[in-house]
Design a protein around this motif. Structure first.
Motif, PDB file in Angstrom:
ATOM      1  N   GLU A 139     -22.929  26.412  60.099  1.00 30.63           N
ATOM      2  CA  GLU A 139     -24.047  25.569  60.191  1.00 30.63           C
ATOM      3  C   GLU A 139     -24.760  25.922  58.658  1.00 30.63           C
ATOM      4  O   GLU A 139     -25.503  24.976  58.146  1.00 30.63           O
ATOM      5  CB  GLU A 139     -25.123  26.103  61.228  1.00 30.63           C
ATOM      6  CG  GLU A 139     -24.665  25.434  62.390  1.00 30.63           C
ATOM      7  CD  GLU A 139     -25.817  25.914  63.549  1.00 30.63           C
ATOM      8  OE1 GLU A 139     -26.563  26.731  63.432  1.00 30.63           O
ATOM      9  OE2 GLU A 139     -25.604  25.293  64.504  1.00 30.63           O
ATOM     10  N   ASN A 140     -24.791  27.183  58.243  1.00 26.91           N
ATOM     11  CA  ASN A 140     -25.551  27.306  56.703  1.00 26.91           C
ATOM     12  C   ASN A 140     -24.679  27.437  55.546  1.00 26.91           C
ATOM     13  O   ASN A 140     -24.972  28.094  54.671  1.00 26.91           O
ATOM     14  CB  ASN A 140     -26.300  28.544  57.073  1.00 26.91           C
ATOM     15  CG  ASN A 140     -27.593  28.312  57.983  1.00 26.91           C
ATOM     16  OD1 ASN A 140     -28.301  27.461  58.126  1.00 26.91           O
ATOM     17  ND2 ASN A 140     -27.464  29.280  59.169  1.00 26.91           N
ATOM     18  N   ASP A 197     -25.871  25.910  52.594  1.00 27.27           N
ATOM     19  CA  ASP A 197     -27.174  26.472  51.772  1.00 27.27           C
ATOM     20  C   ASP A 197     -26.944  27.257  50.617  1.00 27.27           C
ATOM     21  O   ASP A 197     -27.693  27.703  49.716  1.00 27.27           O
ATOM     22  CB  ASP A 197     -28.041  27.306  52.927  1.00 27.27           C
ATOM     23  CG  ASP A 197     -28.605  26.546  53.873  1.00 27.27           C
ATOM     24  OD1 ASP A 197     -28.911  25.326  53.981  1.00 27.27           O
ATOM     25  OD2 ASP A 197     -28.941  27.005  54.995  1.00 27.27           O
ATOM     26  N   ASP A 204     -20.594  15.929  59.503  1.00 27.41           N
ATOM     27  CA  ASP A 204     -21.765  16.419  58.667  1.00 27.41           C
ATOM     28  C   ASP A 204     -21.212  17.166  57.249  1.00 27.41           C
ATOM     29  O   ASP A 204     -21.825  17.146  56.457  1.00 27.41           O
ATOM     30  CB  ASP A 204     -22.508  17.590  59.569  1.00 27.41           C
ATOM     31  CG  ASP A 204     -23.187  16.986  60.813  1.00 27.41           C
ATOM     32  OD1 ASP A 204     -23.392  15.677  60.702  1.00 27.41           O
ATOM     33  OD2 ASP A 204     -23.815  17.859  61.642  1.00 27.41           O
ATOM     34  N   LYS A 256     -27.752  19.865  58.824  1.00 32.68           N
ATOM     35  CA  LYS A 256     -28.264  20.647  58.134  1.00 32.68           C
ATOM     36  C   LYS A 256     -27.406  20.726  56.551  1.00 32.68           C
ATOM     37  O   LYS A 256     -28.149  21.429  55.894  1.00 32.68           O
ATOM     38  CB  LYS A 256     -27.814  22.258  58.883  1.00 32.68           C
ATOM     39  CG  LYS A 256     -28.559  22.635  60.067  1.00 32.68           C
ATOM     40  CD  LYS A 256     -28.379  23.890  60.381  1.00 32.68           C
ATOM     41  CE  LYS A 256     -29.405  24.341  61.449  1.00 32.68           C
ATOM     42  NZ  LYS A 256     -29.545  25.763  61.645  1.00 32.68           N
ATOM     43  N   TYR A 257     -26.390  19.977  56.400  1.00 36.77           N
ATOM     44  CA  TYR A 257     -25.666  20.070  55.005  1.00 36.77           C
ATOM     45  C   TYR A 257     -26.503  19.134  54.295  1.00 36.77           C
ATOM     46  O   TYR A 257     -26.565  19.347  53.320  1.00 36.77           O
ATOM     47  CB  TYR A 257     -24.204  19.461  55.425  1.00 36.77           C
ATOM     48  CG  TYR A 257     -23.424  20.759  55.813  1.00 36.77           C
ATOM     49  CD1 TYR A 257     -22.295  21.006  55.013  1.00 36.77           C
ATOM     50  CD2 TYR A 257     -23.502  21.315  56.876  1.00 36.77           C
ATOM     51  CE1 TYR A 257     -21.428  22.148  55.363  1.00 36.77           C
ATOM     52  CE2 TYR A 257     -22.598  22.415  57.340  1.00 36.77           C
ATOM     53  CZ  TYR A 257     -21.585  22.915  56.639  1.00 36.77           C
ATOM     54  OH  TYR A 257     -20.850  23.901  56.793  1.00 36.77           O
ATOM     55  N   LYS A 278     -29.745  18.696  54.521  1.00 37.74           N
ATOM     56  CA  LYS A 278     -31.184  19.283  54.245  1.00 37.74           C
ATOM     57  C   LYS A 278     -30.758  20.207  52.952  1.00 37.74           C
ATOM     58  O   LYS A 278     -31.574  20.356  52.160  1.00 37.74           O
ATOM     59  CB  LYS A 278     -31.303  20.155  55.506  1.00 37.74           C
ATOM     60  CG  LYS A 278     -32.753  20.694  55.373  1.00 37.74           C
ATOM     61  CD  LYS A 278     -33.133  21.645  56.723  1.00 37.74           C
ATOM     62  CE  LYS A 278     -34.518  22.433  56.241  1.00 37.74           C
ATOM     63  NZ  LYS A 278     -34.941  23.137  57.546  1.00 37.74           N
ATOM     64  N   ALA A 279     -29.691  20.966  53.246  1.00 34.18           N
ATOM     65  CA  ALA A 279     -29.490  21.816  52.158  1.00 34.18           C
ATOM     66  C   ALA A 279     -29.038  21.246  50.586  1.00 34.18           C
ATOM     67  O   ALA A 279     -29.359  21.745  49.841  1.00 34.18           O
ATOM     68  CB  ALA A 279     -28.006  22.712  52.424  1.00 34.18           C
TER      69      ALA A 279
END
Length: 192
Positions: free
Chosen positions: A110-111, A114, A147, A154-155, A157-158
Motif C-alpha cells: 500500500e505505501n 510513498d 492502482d 494510495k499510489y 495520493k503519493a
C-alpha cells in the motif's frame, strides 16, 4: 506462499550455498516458472533474486517469510537488512545489487509509492530489464495492479506529494510503475 524456482545456478550462488544438492537444483529445474537467460549475461549474476519492498509495510511479515522460503530452497537472495554489509553506503550498494541480480521480486504494498527510495529502486530495476535482460516479477500485496499501473488510490495520493517534492523524477517513476504494473505477477490479498 509464493514459490519461485530457477533453471540452473550461477557459480557465485553455488559458493554461497555449499549444502544445496544437485537434487534440489534438479527439482527446481522442473518447475513451471523457469526462464532462459543468455550465457553472456548470466555469468555476471551474483544473486538469484533481489527483493524490492517497502520495509514499514512488509519487512517483518510477508517479506521475512518470502526471504526465508527462498533461502531454504537454495535461492541466493538479496534483502537489504540481511545482505548489505554493515558500514557500506546504502544507495550505491543497492543499485549494484540490483544490477547483479538475475531476477527482481518487487513487492508492491500500500505505501510502496510513498517512498522515493523504493521508486528509485524500481526505476533502476526496470532499466536493468532493458540493459541486462533482468526478469521482474511483481507481487501485488494488498494492492490492485491497476492502482500501480495507473497510479490510482494510495499510489495517486503519493504521486501528488511527489510532484511537489521530486518533480524531476516523477516521469521516470510513473513509467517504471506502469511498466511493472503491466507485468504478470501474483496478487496477494488475504482478506478475499
Amino acid at each position: 506462499m509464493v514459490s519461485v524456482f530457477f533453471r540452473g545456478s550461477s557459480d557465485h550462488h553455488q559458493q554461497h550455498n555449499p549444502t544445496s544438492s544437485e537434487e534440489d537444483r534438479s527439482a527446481a529445474s522442473s518447475s513451471s516458472a523457469s526462464h532462459s537467460v543468455p550465457a553472456s549475461i548470466s555469468q555476471s549474476w551474483n544473486y538469484d533474486v533481489f527483493l524490492s519492498f517497502r520495509g514499514d509495510d512488509t519487512r517483518k511479515s510477508f517479506v521475512d517469510h518470502l526471504y526465508t522460503a527462498l533461502e531454504q530452497r537454495g535461492i541466493y537472495t538479496y534483502k537489504d537488512d540481511e545482505t548489505l554489509p554493515r558500514g557500506e553506503r546504502i544507495g550505491p550498494a543497492l543499485l549494484k545489487a540490483i544490477q547483479e541480480s538475475r531476477i527482481a521480486l518487487v513487492v508492491f504494498s500500500e505505501n510502496y509509492a510513498d517512498s522515493s527510495w523504493c521508486l528509485d529502486e524500481l526505476a533502476h530495476i526496470m532499466e536493468c530489464v532493458d540493459t541486462r535482460e533482468q526478469i521482474v516479477i511483481p507481487i501485488f500485496y494488498h494492492v490492485d495492479p491497476s492502482d500501480v499501473r495507473k497510479q490510482n488510490g494510495k499510489y495517486g495520493k503519493a504521486f501528488r506529494k511527489h510532484k511537489r517534492e521530486n518533480k524531476h523524477k516523477v516521469g521516470s517513476w510513473r513509467k517504471a510503475l506502469e511498466k511493472a504494473g503491466n507485468l504478470s505477477g501474483w496478487v496477494i490479498d488475504e482478506n478475499k
